[in-house]
Design a protein around this motif. Structure first.
Motif, short mmCIF file in Angstrom:
data_model
loop_
_atom_site.label_atom_id
_atom_site.label_comp_id
_atom_site.label_asym_id
_atom_site.label_seq_id
_atom_site.Cartn_x
_atom_site.Cartn_y
_atom_site.Cartn_z
N GLY A 137 0.78 -1.22 0.00
CA GLY A 137 0.00 0.00 0.00
C GLY A 137 0.81 1.27 0.00
O GLY A 137 0.24 2.37 0.07
N SER A 199 -8.86 0.47 1.05
CA SER A 199 -8.85 -0.66 1.98
C SER A 199 -9.22 -1.96 1.26
O SER A 199 -8.62 -3.02 1.51
CB SER A 199 -9.81 -0.40 3.13
OG SER A 199 -9.45 0.76 3.86
N SER A 202 -6.20 -3.05 -0.77
CA SER A 202 -5.18 -3.64 0.10
C SER A 202 -5.56 -5.05 0.54
O SER A 202 -4.71 -5.94 0.62
CB SER A 202 -4.97 -2.74 1.33
OG SER A 202 -4.53 -1.46 0.95
N TYR A 203 -6.84 -5.25 0.80
CA TYR A 203 -7.30 -6.58 1.19
C TYR A 203 -7.13 -7.56 0.04
O TYR A 203 -6.68 -8.71 0.24
CB TYR A 203 -8.76 -6.52 1.62
CG TYR A 203 -9.30 -7.80 2.21
CD1 TYR A 203 -9.21 -8.04 3.58
CD2 TYR A 203 -9.88 -8.77 1.39
CE1 TYR A 203 -9.70 -9.22 4.12
CE2 TYR A 203 -10.36 -9.94 1.92
CZ TYR A 203 -10.27 -10.17 3.28
OH TYR A 203 -10.75 -11.34 3.81
N TYR A 218 -3.21 -7.61 9.45
CA TYR A 218 -3.32 -6.76 8.26
C TYR A 218 -4.70 -6.91 7.61
O TYR A 218 -5.34 -5.92 7.23
CB TYR A 218 -2.22 -7.11 7.27
CG TYR A 218 -2.15 -6.24 6.05
CD1 TYR A 218 -1.33 -5.12 6.02
CD2 TYR A 218 -2.90 -6.54 4.91
CE1 TYR A 218 -1.26 -4.31 4.90
CE2 TYR A 218 -2.83 -5.75 3.79
CZ TYR A 218 -2.01 -4.63 3.78
OH TYR A 218 -1.96 -3.84 2.66
N CYS A 219 -5.17 -8.14 7.49
CA CYS A 219 -6.45 -8.39 6.84
C CYS A 219 -7.61 -7.87 7.67
O CYS A 219 -8.59 -7.33 7.13
CB CYS A 219 -6.61 -9.89 6.57
SG CYS A 219 -5.40 -10.56 5.41
N SER A 222 -7.67 -4.15 7.25
CA SER A 222 -8.16 -3.79 5.91
C SER A 222 -9.68 -3.92 5.84
O SER A 222 -10.36 -3.05 5.26
CB SER A 222 -7.50 -4.68 4.85
OG SER A 222 -6.10 -4.51 4.84
N LEU A 282 -5.71 2.00 11.33
CA LEU A 282 -5.32 1.74 9.95
C LEU A 282 -3.90 2.18 9.63
O LEU A 282 -3.23 1.57 8.79
CB LEU A 282 -6.30 2.45 8.99
CG LEU A 282 -7.74 1.97 9.00
CD1 LEU A 282 -8.59 2.81 8.07
CD2 LEU A 282 -7.84 0.50 8.62
N PRO A 288 -2.85 -1.43 7.02
CA PRO A 288 -2.64 -1.24 5.57
C PRO A 288 -2.32 0.21 5.20
O PRO A 288 -1.81 0.45 4.11
CB PRO A 288 -3.98 -1.68 4.96
CG PRO A 288 -4.98 -1.47 6.06
CD PRO A 288 -4.26 -1.74 7.34
#
Length: 391
Positions: A137, A199, A202-203, A218-219, A222, A282, A288
């Motif tokens: 990202g 977002s 990024s996911y 991270y997930c 996101s 975030l 992310p």
């Protein structure tokens, strides 16, 4: 024998007169387009973006085969550059400029350019493509990132300028007439959309894998960013729709004004609490939005905008309390033109009014000091109001 004068001179004079008459019907002198500066900015930004796109695609083909996303990025930014170059070239030719400037052809050209610039931003700044932004990202190619956004901004500026100069609709003046807070809500719709889209990208870039190779924190963050952007966009759209549809035009709508203001205050408070957590969640190290990119910028811009909205609502609420307390102290007497203005600078920061009609109406005590006081009109004729929604 007298020689008659030849008629060729008379014929040449007649041709000269016809030529002068035809010149009078020629197009007027070429005037400069009011959008020439924006077309020039689009030309330069798209030129930089096109060269950066070619370089990014060339570097990616060393370790991955060509794909449809790369071809779409190259095609969209190249088309934007060619159309901007075509428009600038036509504006330099008087006959062509006369048929282009302010016509439906220019409007269609602006729509096409804006659409391709938007597509270029979407493809180049998507973490899944890895062109201007890497999989984490963050910005990996600054020239491509900023030039594509600049091209998109120039396209929007061209559209707004055309609507203002050729259709007589001044969008900026219309937003200004409704107050600063209304403009902030409109901008929040755009920034929250960017938060949601960034977002989601990024996911897709890191979390669309097997569970064993998926970064859990991270997930989750996101997914939270997608929810935060969606909720913020819905709330902002709702507030803008309420402000547009419920703008009071007459007096005697006090309850309706108070409801609109209460909805706006509650919405801003909810979003402020929500994005206080979102900005930290975030943009932290495992989030992310930690590297500089679309998600980082849009998250902090959204937080800043909603902070100013909440501050404005609080100041307007304090001003309303001052007005109504002063009204109760004076026994509810109001002048013909509402209350006279008093200085609120001693009670906090000055309130931002959208125009001269939405002033803070408070009856002045100067008339009492001079020994006279105006008679109060009926309660239904009060025109006293506070703030953008005239509570």
């Amino acid at each position: 024998q007298v020689d008659t004068p030849p008629t060729c001179n008379n014929e040449s004079k007649m041709r000269g007169m016809k030529n002068l008459l035809q010149l009078g019907d020629s197009p007027p002198t070429m005037r400069r387009s009011p959008r020439q500066l924006w077309w020039g900015g689009l030309f330069l930004s798209s030129l930089i973006a096109m060269g950066s796109t070619f370089e990014a695609v060339r570097m990616q083909r060393y370790y991955s085969p060509p794909n449809s996303t790369q071809r779409w990025a190259v095609g969209s930014i190249t088309t934007t550059f060619l159309l901007a170059f075509l428009s600038l070239t036509l504006q330099m030719i008087p006959q062509a400029a006369h048929r282009l400037m302010g016509t439906k052809l220019e409007l269609a050209l602006i729509f096409v350019v804006s659409a391709f610039a938007c597509a270029a931003v979407g493809t180049a700044t998507n973490p899944a493509t890895g062109m201007a932004i890497n999989a984490s990202g963050g910005i990996s190619f600054g020239n491509l990132y900023y030039s594509t956004w600049a091209s998109f901004g120039c396209g929007m500026a061209l559209l707004i300028s055309f609507i203002r100069t050729e259709r007589g609709m001044d969008v900026s003046s219309e937003l200004k007439s409704r107050g600063k807070r209304f403009r902030l809500w409109v901008i929040l719709i755009i920034t929250t959309l960017i938060v949601m889209g960034s977002s989601a990208s990024s996911y897709d870039a890191k979390c669309d894998k097997d569970e064993d190779f998926r970064p859990i924190q991270y997930c989750r963050r996101s997914a939270f960013g997608v929810s935060a952007g969606c909720i913020g966009c819905v709330i902002s759209l709702a507030v803008v729709a309420i402000r547009v549809s419920c703008t009071p035009r007459e007096n005697g709508q006090g309850n309706k004004k108070k409801i609109v203001f209460a909805v706006e205050c509650i919405s801003s408070l909810i979003m402020l609490c929500f994005y206080c957590f979102a900005a930290a969640y975030l943009t932290s190290e495992e989030g992310p939005g930690a590297p500089l990119g679309n998600l980082y910028y849009s998250t902090w811009i959204t937080f800043g905008l909603i902070f100013f909205v909440a501050t404005s609502c609080f100041e307007e609420f304090q001003a309303a309390k001052l007005v109504y307390s002063h009204r109760n102290q004076q026994g509810g007497d109001v002048g013909e033109g509402g209350f006279s203005s008093i200085d609120l600078s001693n009670h906090g920061r000055p309130v931002d009014w959208p125009d001269n009609e939405n002033h803070v109406p408070v009856e002045s005590n100067l008339q009492e000091e001079n020994g006279f006081r105006q008679a109060a009109p009926p309660v239904g004729n009060r025109s006293g109001s506070v703030g953008e929604v005239q509570i």
